[in-house]
Structures are given as C-alpha cells and as structure tokens.
Scaffold this motif. Structure first.
Motif, PDB file in Angstrom:
ATOM      1  N   PRO A  63       0.812  -1.229   0.000  1.00  0.00           N
ATOM      2  CA  PRO A  63       0.000   0.000   0.000  1.00  0.00           C
ATOM      3  C   PRO A  63       0.842   1.273   0.000  1.00  0.00           C
ATOM      4  CG  PRO A  63      -0.118  -1.081   2.138  1.00  0.00           C
ATOM      5  CD  PRO A  63       0.550  -2.035   1.211  1.00  0.00           C
ATOM      6  N   PHE A  67       0.485   4.045  -2.843  1.00  0.00           N
ATOM      7  CA  PHE A  67       0.196   5.436  -2.459  1.00  0.00           C
ATOM      8  C   PHE A  67       1.214   6.386  -3.097  1.00  0.00           C
ATOM      9  CE2 PHE A  67       0.712   9.163   0.205  1.00  0.00           C
ATOM     10  CZ  PHE A  67      -0.578   9.519   0.552  1.00  0.00           C
ATOM     11  N   MET A  71       0.190   9.244  -5.841  1.00  0.00           N
ATOM     12  CA  MET A  71       0.429  10.631  -5.435  1.00  0.00           C
ATOM     13  C   MET A  71       1.356  11.338  -6.427  1.00  0.00           C
ATOM     14  SD  MET A  71      -0.249  13.056  -3.300  1.00  0.00           S
ATOM     15  CE  MET A  71      -0.966  12.315  -1.827  1.00  0.00           C
ATOM     16  N   ALA A 256       6.431   7.314   0.278  1.00  0.00           N
ATOM     17  CA  ALA A 256       5.062   7.834   0.392  1.00  0.00           C
ATOM     18  C   ALA A 256       5.062   9.264   0.929  1.00  0.00           C
ATOM     19  CB  ALA A 256       4.237   6.924   1.306  1.00  0.00           C
ATOM     20  N   VAL A 277      -6.347   9.942  -3.785  1.00  0.00           N
ATOM     21  CA  VAL A 277      -5.191   9.034  -3.710  1.00  0.00           C
ATOM     22  C   VAL A 277      -5.453   7.924  -2.698  1.00  0.00           C
ATOM     23  CG1 VAL A 277      -2.750   8.864  -3.055  1.00  0.00           C
ATOM     24  CG2 VAL A 277      -3.538  10.769  -4.471  1.00  0.00           C
ATOM     25  N   MET A 278      -5.990   8.279  -1.541  1.00  0.00           N
ATOM     26  CA  MET A 278      -6.266   7.273  -0.509  1.00  0.00           C
ATOM     27  C   MET A 278      -7.339   6.287  -0.962  1.00  0.00           C
ATOM     28  SD  MET A 278      -6.083   9.719   2.868  1.00  0.00           S
ATOM     29  CE  MET A 278      -6.364   8.426   4.057  1.00  0.00           C
ATOM     30  N   THR A 281      -5.687   3.985  -3.535  1.00  0.00           N
ATOM     31  CA  THR A 281      -4.745   3.104  -2.838  1.00  0.00           C
ATOM     32  C   THR A 281      -5.480   1.987  -2.107  1.00  0.00           C
ATOM     33  OG1 THR A 281      -3.187   4.934  -2.520  1.00  0.00           O
ATOM     34  CG2 THR A 281      -2.919   3.019  -1.095  1.00  0.00           C
ATOM     35  N   THR A 282      -6.561   2.338  -1.417  1.00  0.00           N
ATOM     36  CA  THR A 282      -7.351   1.336  -0.690  1.00  0.00           C
ATOM     37  C   THR A 282      -7.940   0.315  -1.649  1.00  0.00           C
ATOM     38  OG1 THR A 282      -7.914   2.994   0.976  1.00  0.00           O
ATOM     39  CG2 THR A 282      -9.272   1.017   0.910  1.00  0.00           C
ATOM     40  N   THR A 285      -5.017  -1.929  -3.069  1.00  0.00           N
ATOM     41  CA  THR A 285      -4.432  -2.762  -2.021  1.00  0.00           C
ATOM     42  C   THR A 285      -5.402  -3.852  -1.583  1.00  0.00           C
ATOM     43  OG1 THR A 285      -3.189  -0.840  -1.244  1.00  0.00           O
ATOM     44  CG2 THR A 285      -3.337  -2.710   0.239  1.00  0.00           C
TER      45      THR A 285
END
Length: 434
Positions: A63, A67, A71, A256, A277-278, A281-282, A285
């Motif tokens: 992750p 990220f 980003m 990161a 972005v989060m 990423t979630t 992942t």
C-alpha cells in the motif's frame, strides 16, 4: 488425491478464464475441495496460515508504494519531465520516443505503478508524437512498453509479491532487477534509434529552430528543475534499500511521505487530491490482499492433496533437467499472460512450481527475476494486455486497437530476448544482489 489436486488447479484456471472473480474462485473453490476431501484438522490450519502470511512485514510496502505512485501521478512531475526530455533529445533520430522511454524508466523507479505511468504518458506524449508525424504503431508501442518498466525496475509491486511467494529477500530481488531493467531500457532506445535512422519518416526529429530556442532559454536550469525532485525521491527510496540503510518497507514509507512533499512543492496538494489518492490506494491494495488470501487457501489445499509431490514425481520420472523444466514454466507463464493478470499468475502458478525449483537447487532470486521479466509481457500481450487498455482509454480517436496490437510486437520480442539473456547469463545478477 493427487488427481484431485490437479483437477483443483485446472478448474480454478477455467473458471477464471470464464470470468469469475479471481479472489473468490481461488479461495472459495479451494475451501470446498478442502472441506470435501481433507480432514477437519487440515482445514482448521487455514486461519493460522493466513495470519502468518498477513503478518509479513514486507507486505506493508504494497500500500505504501501504491500510495507513492498515485500521489506522484497527481504531482505533475511527469509532464515537466516529458517536455524537457523531448526537447533535450529532439535532434537525435527518434529523440521524442527515446525521451518517452527514459521518462518511463524514471517514473518506473519513482512509482512502480504501470497504470499511472501509461495513462500519464499517453495523455501527455501521444498527441505530441502524432502531431510531429510519428507512425501510430511506433508511438503507441513506445508508450505502452515504457509504461511496463515499472514491473521490473524497483520499486516494483511484482517483486514484492514474488518475494512473499518465493520466501526470499525483497531487497535482494530489487538489487538483482536493476541490471535487467536497465538492459531493457537500453534495448528499447537502441531499437527506436536504429529504426529512426533507417526510416526517418516513422519518427521525424523535432525542428532545429525549436531545439535551438529551448537551448537559448537557460535550459540547464529547466533540466535541473525537471530532474532534481524525481531523482531525489529515487535516491531516497532505492538508495536506502541498496545501501542497506532501510528495508523495502521502511523505504516505501519514505517514498510515500516524499511523494506528498513533492506534490506540495508543485502546489498540487489539497484535501480532494489526498482523498482521491487514498481511495485508489485502498481499492488496489484490497484487491491484491483479497487475492492473496484466496491464494493462501489454494496453496494449503493443493499441497495437502499432494499436488506438489505429484508434480515432482512426474518431473523425476520424465528425467527433465532444470533448464527444460524452466523453459516449460516460462512458456506456461508467457501464454497465461495472454489471458490472466500478473497477480493471478503469481498466486496460482508460482506457488505450484516454486517448491520444485527449490528441490532442484535453483537460485530463487534468479528465478524471481525471470518470472518478473516474463510477467512484464502480460501487460502487453493481447487480448488482455492492461497497458493496451490503459492507453486505448486515453488515446485520440484515430488510434485503433489494431494499431496498439501491431505496435507492441517488437517490444515483446525485445523483452523475450532480454529474458533469454538473463537465463543464459545468470551471473549478471550476482554482483548486484549480494
């Protein structure tokens, strides 16, 4: 029981080809076989096994690197790099395509996310290449293949997952992958240069007056500004791993944070960007780890059914040497890459063949690099080459699917040639991975 193990493997493969979700097919079908054909004691080991896999510290890097890559995509550094590199190499035959390859390598060493790299370069460089008279097949082939360099040039999600499955050091895999990755970059550039020299109409140079204007406008400052920040991040992440200062997980955390700092410096950072972005990423992942849980279930059931022992016996009876078996596995992975994703190949095929290679005394670091190089082709080979999907999604209307398919053929050939070179000369990895 051994026949049941092979039947499990084949049925999972067929269901995935039919379109069933990978994670639930792997875990669900394996669990059904385990409940039906194994004792309850074996099935009860599954939670302990999953807990052991999920406790691996190196998996935290997944992750963090995802990220970092997403980003950096938002930071706008790729745009500045491409514009500067294109003008720097403008007078060389195929200079714009060579610039795209170099930027692809730099983005690979900065992000390791293939989708982000291909989409970014497709949006920025493809219209420019077509406007300057590049043949569509060459332009799309260069962008799609350069975008896949993130599969082999560290930090690479593929290498992290392979390290977990093969139970080898991710840091050693990163170090060993550097030379093959650079070899691929040089091979791509050499092919483009020779093609542009032989047939200049396929890759016209940038007009001399445009290059002269760039060099007259304090271009050293522009070069420094374009290169300094990405190189700083690459040195911070890869340098700390190769120097033994930080583990891949610790370096991923540095990357990161560094990506966020670069985005702030570029004045692209805000709450909306951070949330996007989060979220991405979630999503990525979660997909990887759910497949990993399914693969862990499959691996346990397959081995308890005696599938790995049966395959070893078959190979011993057939008197296959390690190189013949290696050739068969490489062909299997290459063909599988036409139909299924690299994550599925790592978690389905690699756990089955890895114990056999280990029993043969094969260096697993070398094997991991060969598999990673082979898996890189899965992003380019039709009908399910993800780089082709990414690029087609952002390409102008005049770019057709057949252009993409024709364009990537020479680059797949180059990848196969580099793979064969690493097989023939395994010593080239040794000096980096020690």
């Amino acid at each position: 029981m051994e026949i049941l193990a092979l039947l499990l493997f084949v049925s999972i493969f067929l269901l995935i080809l039919y379109g069933y979700p990978v994670a639930f097919t792997l875990g669900g079908l394996s669990l059904i076989y385990g409940i039906c054909f194994l004792s309850p004691d074996v099935v009860s080991l599954l939670p302990i096994r999953i807990a052991g896999i999920m406790a691996k510290e190196e998996l935290i890097a997944v992750p963090l690197f995802v990220f970092m890559g997403i980003m950096l995509e938002k930071s706008g550094l790729a745009e500045r790099l491409l514009e500067t590199m294109a003008l720097l190499f403008g007078k060389i035959p195929g200079g714009l395509a060579i610039a795209v390859i170099i930027v692809g390598a730099l983005l690979a060493a900065s992000t390791g996310i293939v989708g982000a790299t291909v989409i970014t370069m497709g949006l920025i460089s493809l219209p420019t290449m077509l406007r300057r008279g590049y043949k569509i097949e060459l332009a799309t082939g260069v962008i799609a293949s350069s975008g896949t360099l993130g599969q082999i040039i560290p930090p690479s999600i593929v290498l992290i997952l392979l390290g977990s499955v093969l139970n080898v050091s991710v840091g050693q895999l990163f170090a060993a992958a550097l030379l093959p990755g650079l070899l691929l970059v040089v091979a791509y550039m050499l092919y483009v240069f020779l093609l542009a020299r032989a047939r200049p109409q396929l890759a016209p140079p940038i007009p001399a007056e445009e290059v002269a204007a760039f060099r007259a406008s304090n271009y050293w400052r522009r070069l420094l500004k374009a290169f300094f920040l990405p190189l700083l991040l690459i040195v911070a992440v890869l340098g700390s791993i190769l120097a033994g200062i930080a583990s891949p997980t610790e370096a991923a955390a540095v990357g990161a944070v560094g990506a966020m700092v670069l985005t702030i410096i570029e004045k692209r950072f805000n709450l909306e960007v951070l949330q996007a972005v989060m979220r991405e990423t979630t999503h990525l992942t979660t997909m990887v780890f759910v497949i990993l849980l399914g693969a862990t279930t499959f691996s346990l059931v397959f081995r308890e059914l005696g599938g790995d022992r049966y395959l070893v016996e078959l190979i011993e009876q057939a008197n296959l040497s390690e190189y013949v078996f290696l050739a068969l596995v490489m062909i299997l992975i290459f063909v599988a890459g036409f139909f299924i994703d690299f994550i599925e190949i790592i978690f389905i095929i690699v756990p089955v063949v890895a114990p056999i290679f280990q029993a043969m005394g094969v260096d697993l670091i070398w094997l991991g690099i060969l598999i990673a190089l082979n898996l890189q082709t899965s992003f380019l080979t039709p009908p399910f080459g993800f780089s082709l999907f990414y690029l087609k999604g952002v390409a102008p209307p005049e770019v057709k699917t057949e252009h993409l398919y024709r364009g990537i053929v020479p680059f797949i050939v180059i990848q196969v040639v580099v793979l064969i070179l690493v097989i023939l000369f395994p010593g080239m990895l040794g000096w980096m991975s020690r």
